[in-house]
Scaffold this motif. Sequence first.
Motif, PDB file in Angstrom:
ATOM      1  N   PRO A   1       2.915  -4.756  -5.250  1.00 42.55           N
ATOM      2  CA  PRO A   1       3.188  -4.242  -3.906  1.00 42.55           C
ATOM      3  C   PRO A   1       2.837  -2.769  -3.751  1.00 42.55           C
ATOM      4  O   PRO A   1       2.479  -2.329  -2.655  1.00 42.55           O
ATOM      5  CB  PRO A   1       4.686  -4.491  -3.717  1.00 42.55           C
ATOM      6  CG  PRO A   1       5.248  -4.629  -5.082  1.00 42.55           C
ATOM      7  CD  PRO A   1       4.149  -5.237  -5.899  1.00 42.55           C
ATOM      8  N   ALA A   2       2.946  -1.993  -4.832  1.00 39.65           N
ATOM      9  CA  ALA A   2       2.541  -0.588  -4.745  1.00 39.65           C
ATOM     10  C   ALA A   2       1.051  -0.489  -4.422  1.00 39.65           C
ATOM     11  O   ALA A   2       0.636   0.322  -3.577  1.00 39.65           O
ATOM     12  CB  ALA A   2       2.854   0.133  -6.051  1.00 39.65           C
ATOM     13  N   LEU A   3       0.245  -1.296  -5.068  1.00 40.71           N
ATOM     14  CA  LEU A   3      -1.194  -1.309  -4.773  1.00 40.71           C
ATOM     15  C   LEU A   3      -1.464  -1.862  -3.375  1.00 40.71           C
ATOM     16  O   LEU A   3      -2.305  -1.343  -2.637  1.00 40.71           O
ATOM     17  CB  LEU A   3      -1.937  -2.136  -5.820  1.00 40.71           C
ATOM     18  CG  LEU A   3      -1.972  -1.574  -7.245  1.00 40.71           C
ATOM     19  CD1 LEU A   3      -2.656  -2.568  -8.181  1.00 40.71           C
ATOM     20  CD2 LEU A   3      -2.691  -0.230  -7.292  1.00 40.71           C
ATOM     21  N   ALA A   4      -0.759  -2.909  -2.990  1.00 39.18           N
ATOM     22  CA  ALA A   4      -0.981  -3.531  -1.681  1.00 39.18           C
ATOM     23  C   ALA A   4      -0.761  -2.544  -0.549  1.00 39.18           C
ATOM     24  O   ALA A   4      -1.439  -2.605   0.487  1.00 39.18           O
ATOM     25  CB  ALA A   4      -0.061  -4.742  -1.507  1.00 39.18           C
ATOM     26  N   THR A   5       0.183  -1.630  -0.723  1.00 40.54           N
ATOM     27  CA  THR A   5       0.514  -0.673   0.326  1.00 40.54           C
ATOM     28  C   THR A   5      -0.290   0.619   0.224  1.00 40.54           C
ATOM     29  O   THR A   5       0.021   1.597   0.898  1.00 40.54           O
ATOM     30  CB  THR A   5       2.020  -0.371   0.314  1.00 40.54           C
ATOM     31  OG1 THR A   5       2.440  -0.099  -1.029  1.00 40.54           O
ATOM     32  CG2 THR A   5       2.812  -1.557   0.832  1.00 40.54           C
ATOM     33  N   GLY A   6      -1.320   0.626  -0.629  1.00 39.07           N
ATOM     34  CA  GLY A   6      -2.260   1.741  -0.654  1.00 39.07           C
ATOM     35  C   GLY A   6      -1.962   2.839  -1.644  1.00 39.07           C
ATOM     36  O   GLY A   6      -2.588   3.899  -1.606  1.00 39.07           O
ATOM     37  N   ASN A   7      -1.016   2.599  -2.547  1.00 38.43           N
ATOM     38  CA  ASN A   7      -0.695   3.590  -3.568  1.00 38.43           C
ATOM     39  C   ASN A   7      -1.564   3.422  -4.801  1.00 38.43           C
ATOM     40  O   ASN A   7      -2.111   2.338  -5.051  1.00 38.43           O
ATOM     41  CB  ASN A   7       0.769   3.452  -3.999  1.00 38.43           C
ATOM     42  CG  ASN A   7       1.736   3.672  -2.870  1.00 38.43           C
ATOM     43  OD1 ASN A   7       1.988   4.798  -2.465  1.00 38.43           O
ATOM     44  ND2 ASN A   7       2.299   2.586  -2.343  1.00 38.43           N
TER      45      ASN A   7
END
Length: 489
Positions: free
Chosen positions: A171-177
């Motif tokens: 989810p961190a990657l999914a949200t652009g982090n």
Amino acid sequence: MNAPVPKFMIESTWRGRLFGSEWRAAEGGSIDVVEPATGATITSVGNATAKDVRRAAAEARAAQPGWAATPYEKRAAILRKAARTLEDNQEELIPWIARETGGIPAKAGFEIHMVTEILYRSAAMCTEPQGLVLPSDPGRISLARRLPRGVIGIISPFNFPLILSCRAVAPALATGNAVVLKPDPRTPLTGGFAIARIFEEAGLPKGVLQVLPGGAEAGEALCSDPDVAMIAFTGSSKVGRRIGELAGKHLKKVQLELGGKNAVIVFEDADLDAAASAIAFGAWFHQGQICMTTGLVLARDKIAPSLTEKLVAKAKHLPVGDPLGQVALGPVISRQQVDRIDGIVKDTVAAGATLAAGGTFDGPFYRPTVLTGVKPGMRAFDEEVFGPVAAITSFATEEEAVALANHGEYGLSAGVFSADVGRAISVGNRLNTGLLHINDQTVADEPHVPFGGSGASGNGTRIGGPANWEEFTQWQWMTIKDKPNPYPF
């Protein structure tokens, strides 16, 4: 190892290395990875230092804006491809998970299934609404939108390393982090480099994910690094307090999922066979090395002897041994942890409890254990054992059951067994717990649910499902006017 010729998990890829914009040597040399069941060294990986963390965080911060600007469908496609890559290579991964964590193959298969669903669920986040339109004056649009935090530092534990790393990474990657992941040095493959490999194959841009196994030095460097905006930690309450203190000092967002002393309450009208089966799983699955493990069994005094008898029979029946054999329980992670479990059991018996089953071990293999007559003040009642120990305490009234369940400092998971569902819910509503299961044990998780606890079990944050937007993004208020307004200055 009983595994096919490796095509995906190729040891030369990670031996003595870390993962960042490239596979590179670590400043701290190497860490040997030891198989808990045999004590044999199965591989070695790079040992990250504070200098390695500084470099990784800087790389991640440089890569993050480009990743956040990547079209949402492309980000989603990379996450979906990572899920397919994991599924396609599970035959290679299952023996690694079993050997590195000491879990039986069924546990390894569950980890892969769960993480596959986490990845698909995270891919779906890319197409979800990312803000709100707020009331405003005529001629002005007022928006509240979700933006990435920047670089997320993730510190994950040894027990379910693939799940407990990926549930934050994805989810961190999914949200652009961007992400800097520090897996437990005892499980760096399945908690770190397997994840690096699936995203490498999926086409994640270089630098967006960094994987650095290491000890306390690396963890503390991550918590204080100026390029890291948030720390997501899963592990013990003791270490969580230290991480919260250090990250808070540096004004970082902190998400803590910590330990638990999880109680199941069994009333006299419950199906005792079903309750005993559920409790046995909740107390002894993966050797009790789960934050949600059923550590306390609170049984109505009328049925406590019968329930105890059923649990003792199960404890004596379950085979313990090498996880790649035909067993129900594998090894405890280390000799230090075996000694701690055994010390808690012996101290509890010395304080007046009765050892009804187990309480013995052969090397790293601790037998499923049942203690009866356990009371507040005894170690097996008060402490998180993190081992295969079911502590049974009897009660006479609902009020006493609730008081016993709420006695300690933890607040993660609880279960209530009763044929009267309304009664069970009423009792459950009085428990200090982040997770509540009616007519079920305490070990449960799904990719789409907000997971977490309070007190010594966490800082009230949640991870999973809708909670991921709250944790891994930050609000920005933006207004848009048709034309500037005149002001009196």
